[in-house]
Write a protein that holds these residues in place. Structure first.
Motif, PDB file in Angstrom:
ATOM      1  N   SER A  70       0.822  -1.210   0.000  1.00 10.56           N
ATOM      2  CA  SER A  70       0.000   0.000   0.000  1.00 10.56           C
ATOM      3  C   SER A  70       0.854   1.257   0.000  1.00 10.56           C
ATOM      4  O   SER A  70       0.529   2.245  -0.672  1.00 10.56           O
ATOM      5  N   SER A  71       1.974   1.228   0.726  1.00 10.38           N
ATOM      6  CA  SER A  71       2.841   2.409   0.744  1.00 10.38           C
ATOM      7  C   SER A  71       3.489   2.633  -0.621  1.00 10.38           C
ATOM      8  O   SER A  71       3.667   3.778  -1.047  1.00 10.38           O
ATOM      9  N   SER A  72       3.824   1.553  -1.332  1.00 11.30           N
ATOM     10  CA  SER A  72       4.390   1.698  -2.679  1.00 11.30           C
ATOM     11  C   SER A  72       3.384   2.324  -3.628  1.00 11.30           C
ATOM     12  O   SER A  72       3.735   3.203  -4.443  1.00 11.30           O
ATOM     13  N   ILE A  73       2.124   1.902  -3.520  1.00 11.88           N
ATOM     14  CA  ILE A  73       1.077   2.461  -4.387  1.00 11.88           C
ATOM     15  C   ILE A  73       0.847   3.934  -4.058  1.00 11.88           C
ATOM     16  O   ILE A  73       0.761   4.791  -4.948  1.00 11.88           O
ATOM     17  N   ILE A  74       0.762   4.242  -2.759  1.00 13.92           N
ATOM     18  CA  ILE A  74       0.564   5.634  -2.326  1.00 13.92           C
ATOM     19  C   ILE A  74       1.708   6.515  -2.822  1.00 13.92           C
ATOM     20  O   ILE A  74       1.497   7.603  -3.368  1.00 13.92           O
ATOM     21  N   ALA A  75       2.949   6.022  -2.646  1.00 10.82           N
ATOM     22  CA  ALA A  75       4.120   6.803  -3.062  1.00 10.82           C
ATOM     23  C   ALA A  75       4.148   6.992  -4.571  1.00 10.82           C
ATOM     24  O   ALA A  75       4.495   8.077  -5.063  1.00 10.82           O
ATOM     25  N   LEU A  76       3.788   5.965  -5.315  1.00  9.26           N
ATOM     26  CA  LEU A  76       3.795   6.059  -6.775  1.00  9.26           C
ATOM     27  C   LEU A  76       2.782   7.093  -7.264  1.00  9.26           C
ATOM     28  O   LEU A  76       3.092   7.914  -8.135  1.00  9.26           O
ATOM     29  N   VAL A  77       1.590   7.073  -6.677  1.00  5.35           N
ATOM     30  CA  VAL A  77       0.546   8.023  -7.074  1.00  5.35           C
ATOM     31  C   VAL A  77       1.000   9.461  -6.802  1.00  5.35           C
ATOM     32  O   VAL A  77       0.900  10.339  -7.677  1.00  5.35           O
ATOM     33  N   HIS A  78       1.508   9.719  -5.591  1.00  6.44           N
ATOM     34  CA  HIS A  78       1.934  11.072  -5.244  1.00  6.44           C
ATOM     35  C   HIS A  78       3.125  11.523  -6.087  1.00  6.44           C
ATOM     36  O   HIS A  78       3.177  12.675  -6.543  1.00  6.44           O
ATOM     37  N   THR A  79       4.080  10.624  -6.307  1.00 10.07           N
ATOM     38  CA  THR A  79       5.271  10.988  -7.080  1.00 10.07           C
ATOM     39  C   THR A  79       4.920  11.309  -8.529  1.00 10.07           C
ATOM     40  O   THR A  79       5.360  12.330  -9.084  1.00 10.07           O
ATOM     41  N   LEU A  80       4.119  10.449  -9.150  1.00  7.51           N
ATOM     42  CA  LEU A  80       3.728  10.690 -10.542  1.00  7.51           C
ATOM     43  C   LEU A  80       2.933  11.983 -10.680  1.00  7.51           C
ATOM     44  O   LEU A  80       3.108  12.732 -11.647  1.00  7.51           O
ATOM     45  N   TYR A  81       2.069  12.252  -9.703  1.00 12.80           N
ATOM     46  CA  TYR A  81       1.261  13.473  -9.785  1.00 12.80           C
ATOM     47  C   TYR A  81       2.138  14.721  -9.662  1.00 12.80           C
ATOM     48  O   TYR A  81       2.034  15.652 -10.460  1.00 12.80           O
ATOM     49  N   VAL A  82       3.007  14.749  -8.659  1.00 14.81           N
ATOM     50  CA  VAL A  82       3.815  15.944  -8.410  1.00 14.81           C
ATOM     51  C   VAL A  82       4.785  16.207  -9.555  1.00 14.81           C
ATOM     52  O   VAL A  82       4.955  17.360  -9.990  1.00 14.81           O
TER      53      VAL A  82
END
Length: 297
Positions: free
Chosen positions: A151-163
């Motif tokens: 879940s942390s990998s998914i959360i981090a991927l979403v935030h990183t790609l967005y920013v």
């Protein structure tokens, strides 16, 4: 100051903690020592838990995972900081910054979730001890660790790609010592208030660990309360230190951030916390100290 849309071929400049003076050399030496202590302390704790069968319990299994995360966590920022200081260069590529942000977010979210699962473990141990073997079985612990990492990998991927798809057009200078979302948002030339609000609301979910505090201070008897405090005090110390500093960094809009204060706070949760955790969980823990004595013999 560089302006214009920054893209994959652009280098960021990290302002960093140091300015290459005598005092900064001393500060760099202190951080290098803290890094070595953090790695040694966490490696020792993982080694003890692996070797001593008395520590093959759910609580220590989760603690060993926390130590592994802490080793990786501090290794995400300090080596790059050291390389920049020793080489005199403060640059980091756009892709390198993106990767560092993703890895740091993944490890930070994993630690936050794992601390929450450890709070659940202490809650079950204090309030439902007869159900502990079922609720904290080997399978349940494995699911917790898998959930924390995935879940942390998914959360981090979403935030990183967005920013990193936002237009960075104000500057290429990051007023921080590593790439982190709060330090990147001031460089964006779009309104990010809605995104920051989403980050704030999602970060507050981690305050569920406070349930342990509520349980401890509502124990019926003084003896029960003392036992609960002795069981939970180490974890509450570590969790409070990590959560309070992370929340102060991620729950404020970037307009209210102070770069100097943000760096101090970041040092606490990215460097000081991985250093302290092995000692917080071992110095008052008779089982860990007993395992250490047995291994030293």
């Amino acid at each position: 100051m560089e302006t214009g849309n920054l893209s994959l071929g652009t280098d960021f400049t990290l302002v960093g903690l140091f300015h290459y003076g005598p005092a900064d050399t001393l500060l760099f030496a202190v951080i290098a020592i803290l890094f070595a202590v953090a790695v040694m302390g966490n490696v020792t704790l993982v080694h003890l838990i692996r070797l001593d069968r008395r520590l093959h319990t759910p609580m220590y299994f989760l603690l060993s995972q926390l130590s592994i995360i802490d080793m990786m966590y501090i290794s995400t920022t300090v080596p790059k900081m050291a390389a920049n200081f020793l080489s005199g260069s403060r640059t980091i590529s756009f892709l390198g910054c993106e990767i560092q942000t993703f890895v740091f977010l993944t490890l930070g979210a994993s630690e936050a979730l794992l601390l929450g699962f450890m709070s659940y473990d202490r809650y079950i141990a204090v309030c439902r001890p007869l159900h502990y073997p079922v609720l904290m079985s080997r399978k349940a612990c494995g699911c917790m660790v898998t959930c924390a990492w995935s879940s942390s990998s998914i959360i981090a991927l979403v935030h990183t790609l967005y920013v990193f798809q936002l237009p960075f057009c104000r500057s290429a200078h990051i007023n921080h010592f590593f790439c982190e979302i709060p330090s990147l948002l001031p460089l964006v030339c779009e309104d990010t208030s809605q995104y920051e609000h989403t980050v704030t609301m999602s970060s507050l979910v981690f305050l569920l660990y406070a349930r342990v505090l509520v349980v401890v201070f509502h124990m019926g008897s003084g003896k029960g309360q003392r036992k609960a405090m002795s069981t939970c005090s180490s974890h509450l110390t570590a969790a409070s230190l990590f959560y309070t500093t992370c929340l102060s960094a991620y729950t404020q809009p970037h307009s209210l951030h102070s770069p100097d204060r943000d760096k101090v706070v970041a040092v606490i949760y990215s460097i000081v916390t991985p250093v302290l955790n092995p000692f917080i969980y071992s110095l008052r823990n008779k089982e860990v100290l007993g395992a250490l004595r047995r291994q030293m013999r």
